[in-house]
Write a protein that holds these residues in place. Structure first.
Motif, PDB file in Angstrom:
ATOM      1  N   THR A   4       0.861  -1.164   0.000  1.00 34.34           N
ATOM      2  CA  THR A   4       0.000   0.000   0.000  1.00 34.34           C
ATOM      3  C   THR A   4       0.900   1.217   0.000  1.00 34.34           C
ATOM      4  OG1 THR A   4      -1.646  -1.207   1.251  1.00 34.34           O
ATOM      5  CG2 THR A   4      -1.825   1.188   1.248  1.00 34.34           C
ATOM      6  N   LEU A   7      -0.336   6.580   3.006  1.00 36.51           N
ATOM      7  CA  LEU A   7      -0.223   6.645   4.456  1.00 36.51           C
ATOM      8  C   LEU A   7      -1.584   6.962   5.062  1.00 36.51           C
ATOM      9  CD1 LEU A   7       3.004   8.843   4.756  1.00 36.51           C
ATOM     10  CD2 LEU A   7       2.843   6.341   4.801  1.00 36.51           C
ATOM     11  N   SER A   8      -1.815   6.425   6.243  1.00 39.26           N
ATOM     12  CA  SER A   8      -3.024   6.809   6.973  1.00 39.26           C
ATOM     13  C   SER A   8      -2.863   8.260   7.418  1.00 39.26           C
ATOM     14  CB  SER A   8      -3.218   5.905   8.190  1.00 39.26           C
ATOM     15  OG  SER A   8      -2.204   6.168   9.153  1.00 39.26           O
ATOM     16  N   SER A   9      -3.936   8.888   7.844  1.00 39.05           N
ATOM     17  CA  SER A   9      -3.824  10.288   8.283  1.00 39.05           C
ATOM     18  C   SER A   9      -2.911  10.404   9.501  1.00 39.05           C
ATOM     19  CB  SER A   9      -5.199  10.890   8.560  1.00 39.05           C
ATOM     20  OG  SER A   9      -5.810  10.271   9.654  1.00 39.05           O
ATOM     21  N   GLU A  10      -2.924   9.389  10.385  1.00 48.42           N
ATOM     22  CA  GLU A  10      -2.039   9.404  11.552  1.00 48.42           C
ATOM     23  C   GLU A  10      -0.577   9.281  11.129  1.00 48.42           C
ATOM     24  OE1 GLU A  10      -4.609   7.056  11.312  1.00 48.42           O
ATOM     25  OE2 GLU A  10      -6.031   8.192  12.521  1.00 48.42           O
ATOM     26  N   GLN A  11      -0.299   8.379  10.191  1.00 47.83           N
ATOM     27  CA  GLN A  11       1.068   8.222   9.701  1.00 47.83           C
ATOM     28  C   GLN A  11       1.543   9.496   9.013  1.00 47.83           C
ATOM     29  OE1 GLN A  11       0.141   4.778   7.276  1.00 47.83           O
ATOM     30  NE2 GLN A  11       1.436   3.453   8.560  1.00 47.83           N
ATOM     31  N   ARG A  12       0.668  10.109   8.227  1.00 47.19           N
ATOM     32  CA  ARG A  12       1.009  11.336   7.515  1.00 47.19           C
ATOM     33  C   ARG A  12       1.329  12.452   8.514  1.00 47.19           C
ATOM     34  NH1 ARG A  12      -2.752  11.028   4.091  1.00 47.19           N
ATOM     35  NH2 ARG A  12      -4.328  12.124   5.275  1.00 47.19           N
ATOM     36  N   SER A  48       0.843  12.307  -2.681  1.00 48.87           N
ATOM     37  CA  SER A  48       0.612  11.237  -1.705  1.00 48.87           C
ATOM     38  C   SER A  48       1.539  10.039  -1.898  1.00 48.87           C
ATOM     39  CB  SER A  48      -0.850  10.801  -1.714  1.00 48.87           C
ATOM     40  OG  SER A  48      -1.212  10.331  -2.993  1.00 48.87           O
ATOM     41  N   TRP A  52       4.622   8.706   0.647  1.00 49.79           N
ATOM     42  CA  TRP A  52       4.870   7.328   1.070  1.00 49.79           C
ATOM     43  C   TRP A  52       6.351   6.991   0.876  1.00 49.79           C
ATOM     44  CZ3 TRP A  52       6.847   3.113  -1.511  1.00 49.79           C
ATOM     45  CH2 TRP A  52       6.789   1.905  -0.808  1.00 49.79           C
TER      46      TRP A  52
END
Length: 189
Positions: A4, A7-12, A48, A52
């Motif tokens: 994948t 990134l999730s919003s938390e990872q971002r 995006s 990543w």
């Protein structure tokens, strides 16, 4: 294996916080660049997948930071700025052909394949020397760098390091690998 590349919003958020702190700590690498402009570019829709890739640079120990801006394209250049060659990218031979040529004791991967999987590009000799003007890198380690085809055709590959306050570019067989040799990469966002 399918990865994948989002990134999730938390990872971002976590990554942006890390990048902002590093950016502020090393202003000498990007004196005429404002974090707000970099952040806006990183948060844009078309960035995006590249975000990543930057997270992969971070995950493997590269400590990516902004080292330049291309006014023509509007892109910022991120490069691995870890003091030593990134730990998560060491003990690899130069490319897949060299990896396949090894009869025994094959490393887990090779530098060019890893870079491609991460969505980054290995540094050229010129880029490596430019990076070394921003600080003292690879004082105990070394980093594979993009090798000219004429050298690679003969079985070799080149790497750089810094010793005695001097940047050295040297060679090895492309199939060699060492615990202290990895590779550095860059990406435009």
């Amino acid at each position: 294996m399918t990865m994948t590349r989002l990134l999730s919003s938390e990872q971002r958020t976590e990554l942006l916080n890390i990048l902002q702190a590093r950016f502020a700590k090393h202003m000498d690498r990007h004196e005429d660049i404002q974090w707000e402009d970099v952040q806006a570019r990183l948060e844009s829709q078309d960035a995006s997948a590249r975000l990543w890739s930057i997270s992969e640079m971070e995950r493997t120990g590269g400590e990516p930071d902004v080292i330049g801006y291309d006014a023509e394209s509007g892109e910022y250049v991120f490069c691995d700025c870890s003091t030593e060659s990134p730990r998560g990218r060491r003990s690899v031979c130069y490319d897949r052909a060299a990896w396949e040529a090894r009869k025994e004791n094959k490393p887990a991967s090779d530098a060019l394949t890893m870079a491609a999987e991460m969505g980054i590009t290995m540094l050229t000799e010129e880029q490596y020397r430019q990076l070394q003007q921003l600080g003292a890198f690879d004082l105990k380690s070394s980093s594979w760098i993009e090798t000219p085809e004429r050298i690679r055709k003969l079985g070799g590959a080149i790497f750089g390091d810094r010793r005695y306050d001097t940047v050295f570019i040297y060679h090895n067989g492309a199939d060699s690998y060492y615990a202290a040799r990895g590779f550095r990469g860059w990406i435009r966002v």
